[in-house]
Design an enzyme around this catalytic site. Structure first.
Site, mmCIF file in Angstrom:
data_model
loop_
_atom_site.group_PDB
_atom_site.id
_atom_site.type_symbol
_atom_site.label_atom_id
_atom_site.label_comp_id
_atom_site.label_asym_id
_atom_site.label_seq_id
_atom_site.Cartn_x
_atom_site.Cartn_y
_atom_site.Cartn_z
ATOM 1 C CG HIS A 62 -1.596 1.318 1.464
ATOM 2 N ND1 HIS A 62 -2.428 1.960 0.571
ATOM 3 C CD2 HIS A 62 -1.483 2.154 2.537
ATOM 4 C CE1 HIS A 62 -2.802 3.118 1.075
ATOM 5 N NE2 HIS A 62 -2.237 3.264 2.271
ATOM 6 C CG HIS A 86 1.523 7.009 4.568
ATOM 7 N ND1 HIS A 86 1.726 6.273 3.430
ATOM 8 C CD2 HIS A 86 0.276 6.686 4.994
ATOM 9 C CE1 HIS A 86 0.649 5.545 3.171
ATOM 10 N NE2 HIS A 86 -0.243 5.774 4.113
ATOM 11 C CD GLU A 90 -2.511 5.984 12.934
ATOM 12 O OE1 GLU A 90 -3.648 5.948 13.411
ATOM 13 O OE2 GLU A 90 -2.260 6.473 11.822
ATOM 14 C CG ASP A 91 -0.789 1.676 11.478
ATOM 15 O OD1 ASP A 91 -1.434 2.047 12.472
ATOM 16 O OD2 ASP A 91 -1.166 1.855 10.309
ATOM 17 C CG ASP A 153 -3.328 6.998 2.534
ATOM 18 O OD1 ASP A 153 -3.117 5.791 2.330
ATOM 19 O OD2 ASP A 153 -3.895 7.424 3.558
ATOM 20 C CG ASP A 273 -28.121 17.775 -27.885
ATOM 21 O OD1 ASP A 273 -27.392 17.278 -28.773
ATOM 22 O OD2 ASP A 273 -29.013 18.595 -28.114
#
Length: 721
Positions: A62, A86, A90-91, A153, A273
């Site tokens: 990702h 990024h 956090e993870d 992202d 149209d």
């Protein structure tokens, strides 16, 4: 998947296909920077080892895909490194210190900025979410690359949305359409915006998307031959005039057709149209030459030409737009621009990024984005409520603009439906605060007048003029709303402090004391326990009905101890509080009885609203008196200001011209009619309720006399009686 940090560009066999694909995409960077980007991949691969996406792929795919999207825009190495990393803060176990040591403070700041954004949820409009959104916009203001990473992202998440459950798909699609696609548009990134809208529409309304896409495909199939003929005619005529040009047909997206059908109430056939073409040439001068050529080939439609080259849109977009009458009876929309304008139109702030140093010239989209973000930063500094700030930003995110001229020839871009007052605040807050009227193309107009592109606007000011609460009903720009609210809050606070002081003094006097008799130490302790910083805050709380003056007086006296002598009771306790009507910050007038200067009145403390004024004979007063602690004895001052709403019940003989006769009589009495309503009507008679503005009970009596003298009424009375 590699799980150690030894992966380098020098060992291509160690790179899995998705990392090798990124390496090929960043070939525009110098070799040393390619090495840095691949070392970021190595760090990210180790940090995310063992993590997988909901689709089952390794998680590192990702962030690499996000970096790949940004590489297509030609962004710098620091942005690509931050994109790859990024999610690490956090993870994963990777720390800020480790990140800074390996890649520098700039990369860490970018990752940190995006990390804050990833924690945001837009599913509700609660204050916490508004605060998060405010942080995002401020991070953008510090470094535009933060939002570029976040948009990439979001784009990759939307491309892979099918792995999510149905509820998550709808939530993510809605916030994409409401927040991220408009931000991409505001930054001039039309290619991102179009794909985000398309994917969001497909996820949020799959059936509508499928039906519209199929109808577009069939419609295009039927007109392919006509489009080819028009394209060939344009190309041939431009070549004959020796203007090198690239002509391409344009197709409307399902989302743009859907929103126009919904908002403009047009049918699919009406929207389809239209033939759309883009003509791309090599210089701005050739744009105007090409415009002459296409106007000679097909007749232009009157008033459908727009020059966004001379006056760019707020997001930096530049192009000439014209509409022609084509050979098949349908309009032809043509956009004419240079290659560079085309790049900026597609990529916005990201166009030509690799070739721009911080000190070098920005493209028009970057310059406009910085102006917008600087204005947002200024606005948020003056807006204490995050929810109010978001309301202003959402207005600014959809700038369907009008372009206006100042008397000196400067150009201001304002949102569609902007008024002369919005223009005044766009010039300067002080101009808006003291505005009284405007001249539009040298004609005098009121401040609520809506403006149209091309008008010259001059604001007339007066030193004594101040913002009026009514202004909030017609301004449309965030800057104007913020400035007006700020002024009104300041006035409200001053009025509330004064009123609260009088009410607390009165309550203390009723118990034989006064505010001056309360020792400062006792007062300070009371304020601390009440979590208030200053006496003014307590007084404002009382005036706004959030604290009862009698209760506060009792608590202060209990905290002080000792007794006051009954003889010390001041006459203040029996005195009524006088009002002039100018205290609109803390006073409101009840709609059930419309009190006027000259009426006997009573005040009722309503939490959050302050004092609601009723006529003493109002039928609701009996109910209000059941809460005596909330009833405030008040009376009109001798010097009363302003106009007050009143209702007049008029019974008339039902014949032509009656309404005009009564209205003329009311106007002759110097009263302004706000509304007229028929409450009863038959062939012979009718009853009307006029809502009007008067200065006092005496003024209303004068209006009633004039109406009765018209000879067309059988009765005229104050309403309610």
């Amino acid at each position: 998947m590699p799980t150690d940090g030894a992966v380098t560009a020098a060992d291509p066999r160690a790179l899995p296909p998705y990392a090798q694909a990124l390496k090929e995409r960043i070939a525009y960077l110098p070799e040393a920077q390619v090495e840095r980007v691949l070392s970021a991949y190595a760090v990210g691969a180790v940090a995310h080892a063992g993590q997988a996406r909901q689709s089952g792929e390794p998680y590192i795919t990702h962030p690499l895909a996000v970096a790949g999207i940004l590489a297509e825009l030609g962004l710098d190495a620091e942005t690509l490194i931050a994109a790859i990393l990024h999610d690490t803060l956090e993870d994963t176990a990777l720390t800020r210190e480790e990140l800074t040591a390996q890649f520098g403070e700039t990369v860490t700041a970018l990752v940190d900025g995006v990390t804050k954004l990833d924690k945001m949820q837009f599913s509700s409009r609660q204050e916490a979410d508004a605060e998060s959104f405010r942080k995002m916009l401020l991070a953008m203001a510090r470094d535009l690359r933060v939002i570029l990473i976040k948009l990439a992202d979001r784009l990759h998440n939307m491309r892979t949305l099918s792995a999510k459950d149905a509820a998550s798909r709808r939530r993510i699609a809605r916030e994409t359409l409401e927040i991220y696609a408009p931000i991409a548009q505001r930054l001039g990134m039309n290619k991102f915006k179009a794909e985000l809208q398309d994917l969001g529409f497909r996820a949020l309304y799959p059936d509508r998307y499928r039906v519209l896409s199929e109808r577009i495909r069939l419609a295009l199939g039927n007109r392919r031959e006509a489009m080819a003929k028009i394209e060939a005619a344009l190309t041939t005529r431009l070549a004959e005039e020796q203007i090198p040009a690239r002509v391409v047909g344009r197709i409307k997206s399902p989302w743009s057709i859907y929103t126009k059908m919904r908002n403009e109430h047009k049918s699919f056939a009406q929207l389809m149209d239209v033939y759309g073409f883009r003509v791309v040439v090599d210089s701005a001068m050739r744009c105007y030459m090409a415009l002459g050529v296409v106007h000679a080939l097909y007749k232009p439609v009157d008033r459908r030409f727009k020059d966004f080259i001379a006056i760019p849109k707020a997001n930096g977009y530049q192009s000439l737009h014209t509409v022609l009458l084509g050979p098949f009876g349908a309009p032809i929309e043509v956009q004419i621009r240079t290659e560079e304008m085309d790049q900026v139109a597609e990529r916005g702030v990201a166009a030509h990024w690799a070739y721009k140093s911080d000190s070098g010239p920005a493209n028009s989209a970057q310059a406009r984005a910085r102006e917008w973000l600087a204005a947002l930063a200024d606005s948020q500094a003056r807006t204490p409520s995050a929810a109010e700030f978001i309301e202003n930003v959402k207005i600014d995110l959809f700038p369907d603009e009008v372009y206006l001229f100042t008397p000196r020839g400067d150009i201001l871009a304002l949102p569609r439906n902007a008024t002369a007052l919005d223009f005044a605040y766009a010039v300067h807050t002080d101009v808006g605060d003291h505005a009284v009227a405007a001249r539009v193309d040298k004609k005098l107009v009121p401040l609520r007048t809506r403006l149209e592109s091309g008008q010259m606007v001059e604001i007339i000011t007066a030193p004594s003029a101040v913002p009026n609460p009514v202004w909030l009903e017609f301004v449309v720009t965030g800057k104007a709303r913020t400035a007006i609210r700020q002024h009104l809050k300041h006035l409200q606070h001053e009025d509330a402090v004064d009123f609260g002081h009088r009410m607390l003094d009165r309550a203390l006097a009723a118990q034989g004391s006064s505010l001056d008799a309360i020792p400062p130490a006792v007062l300070d302790r009371f304020l601390r326990e009440a979590k208030l910083h200053r006496l003014e805050e307590l007084l404002a709380e009382i005036a706004l009905g959030n604290r009862m003056p009698d209760a506060v007086a009792g608590q202060l006296l209990a905290a002080r101890g000792g007794k006051d002598h009954p003889a010390a009771k001041a006459t203040l306790a029996q005195e009524k509080i006088r009002i002039t009507g100018a205290e609109r910050g803390v006073l409101s007038f009840a709609n059930c009885c419309h009190p006027l200067p000259g009426d006997e009145i009573i005040g009722y403390l309503s939490p959050g609203k302050g004092i609601v004024v009723h006529r003493l004979e109002c039928p609701n007063v009996a109910e209000l008196r059941k809460s005596p602690e909330r009833c405030v004895p008040i009376e009109w001052d001798r010097h009363v200001q302003g106009d007050y709403k009143a209702e007049l019940r008029v019974e008339v003989i039902n014949r032509p011209g009656v309404l005009a006769t009564v209205a003329a009589a009311i106007a002759d009495a110097d009263s302004n009619i706000e509304n007229v309503e028929y409450v009863e009507r038959d062939a012979a008679a009718a009853t009307l309720i006029f809502t009007m503005e008067v200065k006092s009970r005496k003024h209303l009596a004068d209006v009633i006399r004039r109406v009765r003298r018209t000879g067309v009424v059988s009765g005229a009375y104050r309403h309610p009686l």
